[in-house]
Design a protein around this motif. Sequence first.
Motif, PDB file in Angstrom:
ATOM      1  N   HIS A  59       0.834  -1.204   0.000  1.00  0.00           N
ATOM      2  CA  HIS A  59       0.000   0.000   0.000  1.00  0.00           C
ATOM      3  C   HIS A  59       0.872   1.259   0.000  1.00  0.00           C
ATOM      4  CE1 HIS A  59      -3.433   2.585   0.933  1.00  0.00           C
ATOM      5  NE2 HIS A  59      -2.677   3.151   1.859  1.00  0.00           N
TER       6      HIS A  59
ATOM      7  N   GLN B 266       1.130   4.306  -2.826  1.00  0.00           N
ATOM      8  CA  GLN B 266       0.919   5.716  -2.514  1.00  0.00           C
ATOM      9  C   GLN B 266       2.154   6.573  -2.771  1.00  0.00           C
ATOM     10  OE1 GLN B 266      -2.152   6.841  -1.654  1.00  0.00           O
ATOM     11  NE2 GLN B 266      -2.794   4.722  -1.985  1.00  0.00           N
TER      12      GLN B 266
ATOM     13  N   GLU C  55      -7.424  -0.451  -6.594  1.00  0.00           N
ATOM     14  CA  GLU C  55      -7.265  -0.048  -5.209  1.00  0.00           C
ATOM     15  C   GLU C  55      -6.435  -1.087  -4.463  1.00  0.00           C
ATOM     16  OE1 GLU C  55     -10.741   1.718  -3.181  1.00  0.00           O
ATOM     17  OE2 GLU C  55     -11.855   1.122  -4.956  1.00  0.00           O
ATOM     18  N   SER C  56      -5.657  -0.639  -3.518  1.00  0.00           N
ATOM     19  CA  SER C  56      -4.818  -1.562  -2.763  1.00  0.00           C
ATOM     20  C   SER C  56      -5.679  -2.430  -1.856  1.00  0.00           C
ATOM     21  CB  SER C  56      -3.800  -0.786  -1.925  1.00  0.00           C
ATOM     22  OG  SER C  56      -4.442  -0.149  -0.829  1.00  0.00           O
TER      23      SER C  56
ATOM     24  N   LEU D 267      -5.251  -3.163   1.151  1.00  0.00           N
ATOM     25  CA  LEU D 267      -5.373  -2.563   2.481  1.00  0.00           C
ATOM     26  C   LEU D 267      -6.495  -1.531   2.516  1.00  0.00           C
ATOM     27  CD1 LEU D 267      -4.202  -2.376   5.349  1.00  0.00           C
ATOM     28  CD2 LEU D 267      -2.701  -0.559   4.529  1.00  0.00           C
ATOM     29  N   SER D 268      -6.575  -0.669   1.493  1.00  0.00           N
ATOM     30  CA  SER D 268      -7.617   0.351   1.475  1.00  0.00           C
ATOM     31  C   SER D 268      -8.997  -0.273   1.323  1.00  0.00           C
ATOM     32  CB  SER D 268      -7.362   1.349   0.343  1.00  0.00           C
ATOM     33  OG  SER D 268      -7.379   0.700  -0.917  1.00  0.00           O
TER      34      SER D 268
ATOM     35  N   PHE E 100      -9.884  -1.814   4.690  1.00  0.00           N
ATOM     36  CA  PHE E 100     -10.205  -0.768   5.664  1.00  0.00           C
ATOM     37  C   PHE E 100     -11.598  -0.204   5.413  1.00  0.00           C
ATOM     38  CE2 PHE E 100     -10.224   3.695   7.008  1.00  0.00           C
ATOM     39  CZ  PHE E 100      -9.867   3.554   8.334  1.00  0.00           C
ATOM     40  N   ALA E 101     -11.917   0.073   4.132  1.00  0.00           N
ATOM     41  CA  ALA E 101     -13.242   0.612   3.807  1.00  0.00           C
ATOM     42  C   ALA E 101     -14.337  -0.394   4.135  1.00  0.00           C
ATOM     43  CB  ALA E 101     -13.299   0.989   2.328  1.00  0.00           C
TER      44      ALA E 101
ATOM     45  N   CYS F 217     -14.899  -0.443   7.877  1.00  0.00           N
ATOM     46  CA  CYS F 217     -15.645   0.727   8.350  1.00  0.00           C
ATOM     47  C   CYS F 217     -17.146   0.544   8.138  1.00  0.00           C
ATOM     48  CB  CYS F 217     -15.162   1.984   7.637  1.00  0.00           C
ATOM     49  SG  CYS F 217     -13.500   2.510   8.110  1.00  0.00           S
TER      50      CYS F 217
END
Length: 385
Positions: free
Chosen positions: A125, A129, A273-274, A276-277, A280-281, A284
């Motif tokens: 990730h 970035q 998208e990675s 990890l992202s 995480f999303a 959430c």
Amino acid sequence: MEQCACVERELEKVLHRFVMYGHQSEERLDELLRSVCEIRGQLVAFGVQDADLSVLSQTMAQCCKNIKETVQMLASRHKDIHGSVSKVGKAIDRNFDAEISAVVAETVWDTPERQKYLSETIVEHLYRQGMLSVAEDLCQESGVVIDMSMKQPFLELNRILEALRMQDLRPALEWAVTNRQRLLDLNSSLEFKLHRLYFISLLSGGINNQMEALPVCQALPALHIQILMGSLVYLRHGIDNSPYRSLLETNQWAEICNIFTRDACALLGLSVESPLSVSFASGCMALPVLMNIKQVIEQRQCSGVWTHKDELPIEIDLGKKCWYHSVFACPILRQQTSESNPPMKLICGHVISRDALNKLTNAGKLKCPYCPMEQNPSHAKQIYF
């Protein structure tokens, strides 16, 4: 999302009070400053000896009184703002549960292998970035070894994206020409859109770039050549005042960054998208639902329903954006199939899970729950999506 909206409303109230407090403070302080300057000007102009001492004493007393009242008023309003700030903290505590360990398995990261996977995911990730130095530090501290062949594509990707953000198209054009055939296999329009944007960037430079812009049209389809060539007629008077002003929209640069990221990741065999992202999303979105179901389980004293294994007590809809593969739920047991419980196709064509197949088997025979056909359970075949 309702919890976030509630906290946001409280935060907006605080920000509004801060702005109003700043404006009112400036007005009152400016008013006091003008009053003091007037008194000072009178003393300088007439002198202390010429002035009536009783009048001067009353004027100074009134000025001091005004200053004291202003300071007290500002202090009182500042204290009210502190109350509003504390309400934001209370809203956060009321709407968000800081203790989330109840919905997390304690042994999720207990093995070195799982910790290694987590570190590699974070490093990937960070490479995506462009945070290369942070990724290197994490590799040194965690002991993760990343091969240069994995690192190099991300370095090139970030270099080109940084150039695009600076509105420099040349690195992206060179990359697109080098990978032209692979992009054509993906049915990608990246190279065309890069040439089109390059032509538009030349037009925005004025009539001096007209001759340089003409050869760029050779890489564009005939229909788009007609549109871009028509814009040259208005070049002398400015394209921003012509019917072709839509060509100069600034959102084209953000669009070309997204298209390049999508196609470059496709060529590298990576998701846009990675992981990890995405994780995480998804977390959430799922966390509030899991916290609620955990609370219900504790209230009804049925803790055995959720054992923190590879399943959830309820289905959580993460939206179509998070659909990455086909999912089959057994119509008999209402459970999602897995590697240990795969979908099985019966002779009649109906599909159920292996667990349902075993439960429906009686004396070596199986009667399909959807049709009257009897069959041998061993004739059922596992299917793959």
